[in-house]
Design an enzyme around this catalytic site. Structure first.
Site, PDB file in Angstrom:
ATOM      1  N   LEU A  24       0.815  -1.206   0.000  1.00 30.96           N
ATOM      2  CA  LEU A  24       0.000   0.000   0.000  1.00 30.96           C
ATOM      3  C   LEU A  24       0.854   1.264   0.000  1.00 30.96           C
ATOM      4  O   LEU A  24       0.439   2.308  -0.493  1.00 30.96           O
ATOM      5  CB  LEU A  24      -0.935   0.033   1.214  1.00 30.96           C
ATOM      6  CG  LEU A  24      -2.086  -0.970   1.217  1.00 30.96           C
ATOM      7  CD1 LEU A  24      -2.875  -0.864   2.518  1.00 30.96           C
ATOM      8  CD2 LEU A  24      -3.011  -0.746   0.024  1.00 30.96           C
TER       9      LEU A  24
ATOM     10  N   GLY B  16       8.047   4.075   2.968  1.00 33.93           N
ATOM     11  CA  GLY B  16       8.766   5.318   3.224  1.00 33.93           C
ATOM     12  C   GLY B  16       9.972   5.039   4.083  1.00 33.93           C
ATOM     13  O   GLY B  16      10.393   3.879   4.237  1.00 33.93           O
TER      14      GLY B  16
ATOM     15  N   GLY C 164       9.458   2.401   6.886  1.00 31.86           N
ATOM     16  CA  GLY C 164       9.262   1.001   6.550  1.00 31.86           C
ATOM     17  C   GLY C 164       8.260   0.864   5.416  1.00 31.86           C
ATOM     18  O   GLY C 164       8.345   1.576   4.413  1.00 31.86           O
ATOM     19  N   LYS C 165       7.268  -0.010   5.596  1.00 30.53           N
ATOM     20  CA  LYS C 165       6.286  -0.240   4.535  1.00 30.53           C
ATOM     21  C   LYS C 165       4.936  -0.607   5.126  1.00 30.53           C
ATOM     22  O   LYS C 165       4.831  -1.043   6.280  1.00 30.53           O
ATOM     23  CB  LYS C 165       6.756  -1.350   3.607  1.00 30.53           C
ATOM     24  CG  LYS C 165       6.979  -2.693   4.313  1.00 30.53           C
ATOM     25  CD  LYS C 165       7.572  -3.738   3.384  1.00 30.53           C
ATOM     26  CE  LYS C 165       7.836  -5.057   4.130  1.00 30.53           C
ATOM     27  NZ  LYS C 165       8.422  -6.084   3.244  1.00 30.53           N
ATOM     28  N   VAL C 166       3.878  -0.419   4.315  1.00 28.37           N
ATOM     29  CA  VAL C 166       2.519  -0.795   4.713  1.00 28.37           C
ATOM     30  C   VAL C 166       1.982  -1.771   3.678  1.00 28.37           C
ATOM     31  O   VAL C 166       2.017  -1.496   2.470  1.00 28.37           O
ATOM     32  CB  VAL C 166       1.590   0.436   4.808  1.00 28.37           C
ATOM     33  CG1 VAL C 166       0.183  -0.002   5.190  1.00 28.37           C
ATOM     34  CG2 VAL C 166       2.127   1.438   5.816  1.00 28.37           C
TER      35      VAL C 166
ATOM     36  N   LYS D  65       1.583  -2.438   9.164  1.00 26.84           N
ATOM     37  CA  LYS D  65       2.669  -1.475   9.065  1.00 26.84           C
ATOM     38  C   LYS D  65       3.941  -2.110   9.622  1.00 26.84           C
ATOM     39  O   LYS D  65       3.991  -2.485  10.797  1.00 26.84           O
ATOM     40  CB  LYS D  65       2.321  -0.195   9.832  1.00 26.84           C
ATOM     41  CG  LYS D  65       3.205   0.979   9.504  1.00 26.84           C
ATOM     42  CD  LYS D  65       2.621   2.295  10.009  1.00 26.84           C
ATOM     43  CE  LYS D  65       3.473   3.473   9.575  1.00 26.84           C
ATOM     44  NZ  LYS D  65       2.919   4.770  10.018  1.00 26.84           N
TER      45      LYS D  65
ATOM     46  N   ASP E  77       3.179  16.204  10.910  1.00 24.49           N
ATOM     47  CA  ASP E  77       3.509  15.744   9.554  1.00 24.49           C
ATOM     48  C   ASP E  77       2.259  15.732   8.672  1.00 24.49           C
ATOM     49  O   ASP E  77       2.011  14.769   7.934  1.00 24.49           O
ATOM     50  CB  ASP E  77       4.138  14.346   9.611  1.00 24.49           C
ATOM     51  CG  ASP E  77       4.937  14.012   8.355  1.00 24.49           C
ATOM     52  OD1 ASP E  77       5.300  14.943   7.604  1.00 24.49           O
ATOM     53  OD2 ASP E  77       5.195  12.817   8.114  1.00 24.49           O
TER      54      ASP E  77
END
Length: 393
Positions: free
Chosen positions: A34, A37, A40-42, A57, A149
């Site tokens: 999905l 960054g 890490g990753k989703v 996540k 953010d």
């Protein structure tokens, strides 16, 4: 420190003692990526027993502080109760290589995907999104947390038409008043008060780039520490609204040497001076002294002259209502910056000038036409015909 922030710290310590270790594939069927960054990753996944879709996540263990991971997880789990905040699902575990937690899955991407460059999105869509984000940020701020953010990539779509969006990614979130190292970066989303950290950042960069590490004076430069405040989110919200309406940013970087930002500062100062003069006139007007000789006609003429100051070029496409909104959220002084709930008073009115709306709609029609032609060519290349039951344009 609020009760919520104290409770969050306690929850992190408790969760650290009960974090289980397991293999992802034993409990989840991973479907697709999905997003990813620096964190890490989703991944989109389905729970094998429950059949529930969710987003997992993943945080690499070798570059992730365990307590930071647990803070983000517990913040999302217990305090993101607003419908426009992404909520964790009560599943957290570790693998040999990652820390992982599950959260609600938004299957339609993020806001960045729908903002057309140099065009933006429809104004009614912008106001729908802004209304939801204001509620989400107000909720976070009331608990004593600052997101830090806010940007299109962190606003996730529950449906394709942006009728329901969720602010997510709480990895940068901190308690209000927390002292953190000041960081300046080249972006419109960076606040003007962060520029004081620019000299420190530049000096550190220059020192690191020298073979001898620089001289003693350069090495003595200390990092700037700043207090986390909700005004950071309010500035980012203002920039986000501009990006959604125009498909661009008002300036390249929020710095005193950026020409576009200088134009904005000049406009802001002129409006601020004008408001101060108006207030002074109003105070005089309350008196009944016979010495006040200014006639109503003279007063109107003076007010007209003060209101003739040119708008910053990049804000000329907006109505006075929207201009007032930007001047409120993008106040250079953080203590005087508008709050998310202040924005609600600007909803419902027109934000774009009529001619600007017409021009943007023509550009959107052109873009949609190109997409239709491209899709038809792709179908022809696959040997597919147009299905009469497909009403999508």
């Amino acid at each position: 420190m609020t009760a919520a922030t104290r409770l969050l710290d306690e929850m992190c310590h408790l969760t650290a003692q009960s974090l289980t270790s397991l293999e992802t594939s034993d409990h989840f069927q991973v479907v697709k990526m999905l997003g990813e960054g620096s964190y890490g990753k989703v991944m989109l996944a389905v729970h094998r027993k429950r059949g529930t879709p969710m987003a997992l996540k993943f945080f690499p263990r070798d570059s992730t502080n365990l307590f930071s991971f647990l803070r983000e997880y517990n913040l999302s789990l217990s305090f993101c109760t607003h419908p426009s905040l992404t909520k964790a699902l009560g599943i957290a575990f570790s693998t040999p290589s990652h820390y992982v937690f599950a959260q609600q899955a938004s299957l339609f991407g993020d806001l960045y995907d729908v903002i057309v460059p140099e065009v933006g999105v429809e104004e009614d869509c912008v106001q729908r999104v802004v209304s939801q984000l204001c509620g989400a940020l107000t909720h976070l701020h009331s608990l004593g947390f600052v997101h830090r953010d806010v940007k299109p990539e962190n606003i996730f779509l529950v449906d394709a038409a942006c009728r329901w969006v969720k602010l997510g990614d709480f990895g940068m979130a901190k308690a209000t008043g927390t002292k953190v190292p000041g960081v300046w970066y080249s972006s419109a989303y960076c606040t003007p008060e962060a520029e004081m950290a620019k000299e420190s950042e530049d000096s550190r960069h220059n020192t690191a780039s020298k073979p001898d590490g620089g001289n003693g004076l350069e090495n003595k430069i200390k990092r700037v520490w700043v207090s986390v405040e909700a005004s950071t989110d309010c500035w980012a919200l203002g920039i986000l609204i501009y990006a959604m309406l125009t498909g661009s940013l008002p300036w390249t970087q929020t710095a005193s040497d950026d020409r576009s930002y200088i134009k904005y500062q000049e406009w802001f100062d002129q409006q601020n001076d004008q408001d101060g003069q108006d207030d002074e006139l109003d105070l005089w007007g309350e008196g009944k002294d016979e010495d006040i000789t200014m006639s109503l006609d003279e007063d109107k003429q003076n007010r007209s002259k003060r209101k003739s100051h040119p708008v910053a070029p990049q804000f000329a496409c907006f109505t006075p209502l929207a201009s007032s909104l930007f001047l409120t959220l993008l106040h250079p002084q953080p203590g005087l910056r508008g709050r998310p709930d202040d924005v609600l008073g600007y909803l419902g009115g027109d934000w774009l000038q009529v001619k600007e709306k017409i021009q943007l709609e023509e550009e959107r029609k052109t873009i949609r036409g190109r997409e239709v032609i491209r899709n038809e060519k792709e179908r022809e290349g696959r040997g597919e015909g147009y299905r009469s039951g497909d009403t999508r344009s």
